[in-house]
Write a protein that holds these residues in place. Structure first.
Motif, PDB file in Angstrom:
ATOM      1  N   ARG A  80      34.895  49.647  96.199  1.00  0.00           N
ATOM      2  CA  ARG A  80      34.592  48.185  95.482  1.00  0.00           C
ATOM      3  C   ARG A  80      33.204  48.211  94.672  1.00  0.00           C
ATOM      4  NH1 ARG A  80      38.185  43.997  94.917  1.00  0.00           N
ATOM      5  NH2 ARG A  80      38.833  44.957  96.235  1.00  0.00           N
ATOM      6  N   GLU A  81      33.408  48.530  93.115  1.00  0.00           N
ATOM      7  CA  GLU A  81      31.410  47.894  93.145  1.00  0.00           C
ATOM      8  C   GLU A  81      30.908  46.790  92.793  1.00  0.00           C
ATOM      9  OE1 GLU A  81      31.066  50.632  89.487  1.00  0.00           O
ATOM     10  OE2 GLU A  81      32.284  52.269  90.371  1.00  0.00           O
ATOM     11  N   ALA A  82      29.739  46.613  93.214  1.00  0.00           N
ATOM     12  CA  ALA A  82      29.241  44.498  93.183  1.00  0.00           C
ATOM     13  C   ALA A  82      29.333  44.516  91.426  1.00  0.00           C
ATOM     14  CB  ALA A  82      27.946  44.546  93.721  1.00  0.00           C
ATOM     15  N   ASP A  83      28.748  45.640  90.562  1.00  0.00           N
ATOM     16  CA  ASP A  83      28.572  45.186  89.132  1.00  0.00           C
ATOM     17  C   ASP A  83      29.220  46.128  88.433  1.00  0.00           C
ATOM     18  OD1 ASP A  83      27.334  44.465  86.733  1.00  0.00           O
ATOM     19  OD2 ASP A  83      25.224  44.781  87.171  1.00  0.00           O
ATOM     20  N   ILE A  84      29.543  45.327  87.619  1.00  0.00           N
ATOM     21  CA  ILE A  84      31.075  46.394  87.213  1.00  0.00           C
ATOM     22  C   ILE A  84      30.942  46.992  85.710  1.00  0.00           C
ATOM     23  CG2 ILE A  84      33.542  45.602  87.864  1.00  0.00           C
ATOM     24  CD1 ILE A  84      33.779  43.560  86.300  1.00  0.00           C
ATOM     25  N   GLN A  85      29.856  46.761  85.471  1.00  0.00           N
ATOM     26  CA  GLN A  85      29.461  47.048  84.312  1.00  0.00           C
ATOM     27  C   GLN A  85      27.696  47.692  83.927  1.00  0.00           C
ATOM     28  OE1 GLN A  85      30.010  44.516  80.464  1.00  0.00           O
ATOM     29  NE2 GLN A  85      28.717  42.843  82.113  1.00  0.00           N
ATOM     30  N   ALA A  86      27.214  48.120  85.188  1.00  0.00           N
ATOM     31  CA  ALA A  86      25.830  48.596  85.618  1.00  0.00           C
ATOM     32  C   ALA A  86      26.316  50.096  84.868  1.00  0.00           C
ATOM     33  CB  ALA A  86      25.798  49.119  87.312  1.00  0.00           C
ATOM     34  N   THR A  87      27.236  50.329  84.685  1.00  0.00           N
ATOM     35  CA  THR A  87      27.020  51.974  83.927  1.00  0.00           C
ATOM     36  C   THR A  87      27.919  52.346  82.240  1.00  0.00           C
ATOM     37  OG1 THR A  87      29.003  52.736  84.452  1.00  0.00           O
ATOM     38  CG2 THR A  87      27.111  53.038  86.288  1.00  0.00           C
ATOM     39  N   PRO A  88      27.348  52.991  81.943  1.00  0.00           N
ATOM     40  CA  PRO A  88      27.933  52.993  80.843  1.00  0.00           C
ATOM     41  C   PRO A  88      29.605  53.632  80.614  1.00  0.00           C
ATOM     42  CG  PRO A  88      26.482  54.686  79.995  1.00  0.00           C
ATOM     43  CD  PRO A  88      26.155  53.940  81.987  1.00  0.00           C
ATOM     44  N   ASN A  89      30.433  53.848  81.870  1.00  0.00           N
ATOM     45  CA  ASN A  89      31.952  53.903  81.420  1.00  0.00           C
ATOM     46  C   ASN A  89      32.648  53.016  82.000  1.00  0.00           C
ATOM     47  OD1 ASN A  89      31.319  56.812  80.225  1.00  0.00           O
ATOM     48  ND2 ASN A  89      30.210  57.163  81.956  1.00  0.00           N
ATOM     49  N   GLY A  90      31.692  52.256  83.240  1.00  0.00           N
ATOM     50  CA  GLY A  90      32.695  51.564  83.534  1.00  0.00           C
ATOM     51  C   GLY A  90      32.811  51.480  84.981  1.00  0.00           C
ATOM     52  N   PRO A  91      33.803  51.152  86.126  1.00  0.00           N
ATOM     53  CA  PRO A  91      33.605  51.456  86.998  1.00  0.00           C
ATOM     54  C   PRO A  91      34.136  52.382  87.891  1.00  0.00           C
ATOM     55  CG  PRO A  91      34.288  48.839  86.718  1.00  0.00           C
ATOM     56  CD  PRO A  91      34.710  49.966  85.628  1.00  0.00           C
ATOM     57  N   ALA A  92      34.058  53.567  88.590  1.00  0.00           N
ATOM     58  CA  ALA A  92      34.336  54.759  88.845  1.00  0.00           C
ATOM     59  C   ALA A  92      35.649  54.234  88.966  1.00  0.00           C
ATOM     60  CB  ALA A  92      33.715  55.694  89.933  1.00  0.00           C
ATOM     61  N   CYS A  93      36.284  53.660  90.201  1.00  0.00           N
ATOM     62  CA  CYS A  93      37.983  54.019  89.990  1.00  0.00           C
ATOM     63  C   CYS A  93      38.661  53.593  88.858  1.00  0.00           C
ATOM     64  CB  CYS A  93      37.978  52.555  91.126  1.00  0.00           C
ATOM     65  SG  CYS A  93      37.809  51.001  89.635  1.00  0.00           S
ATOM     66  N   CYS A  94      38.481  53.342  88.092  1.00  0.00           N
ATOM     67  CA  CYS A  94      39.192  53.317  86.650  1.00  0.00           C
ATOM     68  C   CYS A  94      39.556  54.847  86.826  1.00  0.00           C
ATOM     69  CB  CYS A  94      38.844  52.575  85.708  1.00  0.00           C
ATOM     70  SG  CYS A  94      38.442  50.380  86.232  1.00  0.00           S
ATOM     71  N   TRP A  95      38.337  55.635  86.816  1.00  0.00           N
ATOM     72  CA  TRP A  95      38.451  56.985  86.529  1.00  0.00           C
ATOM     73  C   TRP A  95      39.565  57.803  87.481  1.00  0.00           C
ATOM     74  CZ3 TRP A  95      37.995  56.811  81.600  1.00  0.00           C
ATOM     75  CH2 TRP A  95      37.142  56.309  80.722  1.00  0.00           C
ATOM     76  N   TRP A  96      39.002  58.002  88.657  1.00  0.00           N
ATOM     77  CA  TRP A  96      40.133  58.483  89.348  1.00  0.00           C
ATOM     78  C   TRP A  96      41.116  58.056  89.507  1.00  0.00           C
ATOM     79  CZ3 TRP A  96      42.495  56.537  93.793  1.00  0.00           C
ATOM     80  CH2 TRP A  96      42.634  57.573  94.692  1.00  0.00           C
ATOM     81  N   LEU A  97      41.536  56.319  89.142  1.00  0.00           N
ATOM     82  CA  LEU A  97      42.455  56.091  89.420  1.00  0.00           C
ATOM     83  C   LEU A  97      43.696  56.871  87.993  1.00  0.00           C
ATOM     84  CD1 LEU A  97      42.848  52.363  89.605  1.00  0.00           C
ATOM     85  CD2 LEU A  97      44.339  54.021  90.927  1.00  0.00           C
ATOM     86  N   LEU A  98      43.430  57.178  87.014  1.00  0.00           N
ATOM     87  CA  LEU A  98      43.381  57.513  85.924  1.00  0.00           C
ATOM     88  C   LEU A  98      44.036  59.192  86.232  1.00  0.00           C
ATOM     89  CD1 LEU A  98      43.860  57.013  83.210  1.00  0.00           C
ATOM     90  CD2 LEU A  98      41.389  57.443  82.185  1.00  0.00           C
ATOM     91  N   ALA A  99      42.757  59.442  86.911  1.00  0.00           N
ATOM     92  CA  ALA A  99      43.020  61.187  87.076  1.00  0.00           C
ATOM     93  C   ALA A  99      44.527  61.349  87.922  1.00  0.00           C
ATOM     94  CB  ALA A  99      41.584  62.158  88.225  1.00  0.00           C
ATOM     95  N   VAL A 100      44.464  60.087  88.627  1.00  0.00           N
ATOM     96  CA  VAL A 100      45.356  60.692  90.177  1.00  0.00           C
ATOM     97  C   VAL A 100      46.975  59.812  89.907  1.00  0.00           C
ATOM     98  CG1 VAL A 100      43.530  61.290  92.193  1.00  0.00           C
ATOM     99  CG2 VAL A 100      44.925  58.500  91.858  1.00  0.00           C
ATOM    100  N   LEU A 101      46.748  59.486  88.801  1.00  0.00           N
ATOM    101  CA  LEU A 101      47.847  58.787  88.682  1.00  0.00           C
ATOM    102  C   LEU A 101      48.829  59.342  87.466  1.00  0.00           C
ATOM    103  CD1 LEU A 101      47.230  54.573  87.610  1.00  0.00           C
ATOM    104  CD2 LEU A 101      48.082  56.169  89.383  1.00  0.00           C
ATOM    105  N   PRO A 102      50.375  59.823  87.971  1.00  0.00           N
ATOM    106  CA  PRO A 102      51.413  60.931  87.113  1.00  0.00           C
ATOM    107  C   PRO A 102      51.904  60.069  86.528  1.00  0.00           C
ATOM    108  CG  PRO A 102      52.019  59.455  88.809  1.00  0.00           C
ATOM    109  CD  PRO A 102      51.214  58.532  89.150  1.00  0.00           C
ATOM    110  N   ILE A 103      50.341  60.049  85.090  1.00  0.00           N
ATOM    111  CA  ILE A 103      51.280  60.338  83.727  1.00  0.00           C
ATOM    112  C   ILE A 103      51.355  61.245  82.414  1.00  0.00           C
ATOM    113  CG2 ILE A 103      50.962  57.285  83.849  1.00  0.00           C
ATOM    114  CD1 ILE A 103      47.858  57.838  82.760  1.00  0.00           C
TER     115      ILE A 103
END
Length: 558
Positions: free
Chosen positions: A501-524
């Protein structure tokens, strides 16, 4: 003429081949296996000393070798070279000999090992070039210039370089080929023919014959009773050494200099980083690599280059590179500028960006690739050569060729397989939107603009966004923990653990890394994933992921 008679007589008067052409004791047939091993070791030491021009020490160790068994004349080649180098120094006088030593390593047309004319030039794997005679006689285990190992059997002459030497120095090349014939006759034990041919070489110039007479009168040669074949070797080498004394530096005849002689047969331009293959053909490094992407064969003679491809050591041919820079400096400058301009164009990460059309990729998420198509081999190599180490990844689009949105991939490492394929380890970087499409050398390109999340400035809105993020993160953690162990382990193996979990969710231009990890592993469906990738609102992205998680958790035995 007296030299000729003495050489021939010594062969004809020999009672038998062994006593005439071997230097050793009478009972040399009775050499034990252990003594034979010592014999080889002592000979190796003697030859090593001779190659370093340590004549006194070499004499001692050759005399030790004679105690263990016979010494074949062909094993004395390095020793003869050492004698001649010392003779040349004495004959030239202090001032001239110093000049010869200074220039011996500077003439680009000299063999780095024997310091004689290259003649039938052979370029070895490290990119340095030696005369064929030195390689045939196995005098080299390591390159004299870079200490790289030199493999046996590398004796195919450089076609381009030999053509240039034949054009510029035809007489010297002819003599060099004749000396190779003498060596070949010696290897076949046709000694009388070897002596006869060597005599013809001597008679072709008075200086050579005089040099031979001087060497024959040398006290050391008489002292060790070197027989006719050794004198033959001395005579032929003496001719070459005399030429070296007379002319310590060669220059290319200006009227015979033609830039077209240095053209790559693939791109029809001046060689840039010329590379010579084991079969003796020369190409620009980039041109050869592109050909090997398609088939592991020489583009000209079709000889297999599988082993050469597996090693991936495309070393620049130093002699040709030096000649081009020295004699065609203006043409080389233009060619180098063109190469620099091409590299600069390939380095732009907003225009004509290379696009790999394959799968979905996401920021911060690993994306290993197996690259086997020639066009993508070229693309990956260019990304590495330019130093950008980046390319775009998009999924296929039946109408447009590839989708409107994608993600840049950063190359972390490339593992080349023996047949030219590669396993490329990448990780997602910036997202982008495609502005226009193109094609370069078979692979897709695009002008792009990078995407960034829109930052939330209002504190109350940011607080609500943080709460949404925390809720989605916890929901995702529970879903991942409750997965069947088989699926859980597969995700860990391919994508790694769920990001912290990231302390600052707006620290990077792409947002939190967990969102992209979830998008990659979710069966959609990839199209749904693409729509989320294109979003620049973190709130909308979190809501989409929340809906997917809620749906998956509602399915029994998820």
């Amino acid at each position: 003429m007296s030299t000729t008679m003495s050489l021939q007589t010594s062969v004809e008067d020999a009672p038998e081949e062994r006593s005439s052409f071997f230097i050793g004791t009478a009972d040399s047939d009775n050499v034990s296996e252990e003594e034979g091993h010592h014999h080889q070791l002592v000979l190796q030491k003697a030859n090593a000393l001779a190659s370093e021009n340590c004549l006194r020490e070499a004499i001692y160790w050759f005399s030790v070798a004679l105690r263990y068994g016979p010494v074949r004349p062909e094993q004395l080649s390095t020793f003869v070279e050492c004698i001649l180098r010392n003779f040349k120094t004495i004959a030239a006088g202090p001032e001239e000999s110093a000049q010869i030593r200074d220039n011996s390593g500077n003439d680009v047309f000299d063999c780095p090992n024997c310091h004689n004319f290259l003649g039938e030039a052979v370029t070895v794997a490290c990119g340095h070039t030696y005369c064929k005679r030195c390689l045939q006689r196995r005098l080299l285990s390591k390159c004299k210039l870079c200490r790289e190992a030199v493999k046996g059997g590398e004796e195919k002459v450089s076609v381009v370089l030999c053509g240039l030497l034949d054009k510029w120095f035809p007489d010297e090349l002819k003599k060099s080929k004749t000396l190779c014939e003498v060596d070949e006759l010696c290897r076949r034990k046709r000694y009388q023919e070897a002596v006869s041919l060597a005599t013809n070489v001597i008679q072709s110039g008075n200086d050579g014959a005089q040099n031979c007479n001087c060497i024959r009168d040398n006290s050391f040669v008489n002292k060790t009773e070197m027989h006719s074949l050794l004198l033959c070797l001395v005579a032929t080498k003496g001719f070459k050494q005399q030429a070296a004394i007379a002319k310590t530096y060669r220059s290319v005849p200006v009227d015979l200099l033609d830039a077209s002689d240095f053209e790559c047969s693939l791109c029809m331009r001046l060689f840039f980083e010329p590379v010579t293959t084991p079969c003796g053909h020369t190409f620009c490094k980039n041109c050869l690599e592109r050909c090997l992407d398609h088939t592991p064969q020489c583009p000209l003679c079709k000889e297999s280059l599988k082993e050469y491809l597996a090693c991936r050591k495309y070393m620049v041919t130093a002699v040709l590179d030096t000649l081009i820079k020295q004699y065609l400096s203006q043409e080389y400058a233009e060619r180098a500028k063109a190469h620099l301009d091409e590299t600069k164009e390939l380095s732009d990460l907003s225009k004509n960006v290379p696009i790999f059309v394959c799968t979905m990729a996401y920021p911060t998420v690993p994306c290993p690739l197996h690259v086997f198509e020639p066009r993508y081999r070229l693309m990956i190599r260019r990304c590495m050569d330019t130093g950008t180490r980046q390319f775009g990844m998009c999924i296929n689009d039946p109408q447009k060729g590839f989708a409107d949105y994608g993600c840049m991939l950063i190359i972390r490492s490339v593992h080349f397989l023996p047949d030219g394929r590669s396993v490329v380890d990448t990780i997602g970087g910036k997202r982008f939107r495609v502005l226009s499409r193109g094609v370069k050398d078979g692979y897709r390109t695009a002008d792009i603009e990078h995407l960034e999340d829109t930052k939330v400035e209002d504190s109350d809105e940011l607080e609500r966004l943080q709460e949404l993020h925390d809720a989605v993160y916890e929901q995702a953690r529970v879903w991942f923990q409750n997965l069947k162990i088989r699926f859980h382990n597969q995700i860990l193996q391919h994508f790694g653990p769920m990001p912290e979990r990231e302390a600052d969710i707006q620290a990077t231009p792409n947002g939190p890394a967990c969102c992209w990890w979830l998008l990659a592993v979710l069966p959609i469906d990839p199209r749904y994933q693409l729509s989320v990738l294109s979003m620049t609102s973190l709130k909308e992205r979190l809501v989409k992921i929340q809906h997917i998680l809620t749906y998956l958790q509602s399915i029994p035995n998820n």
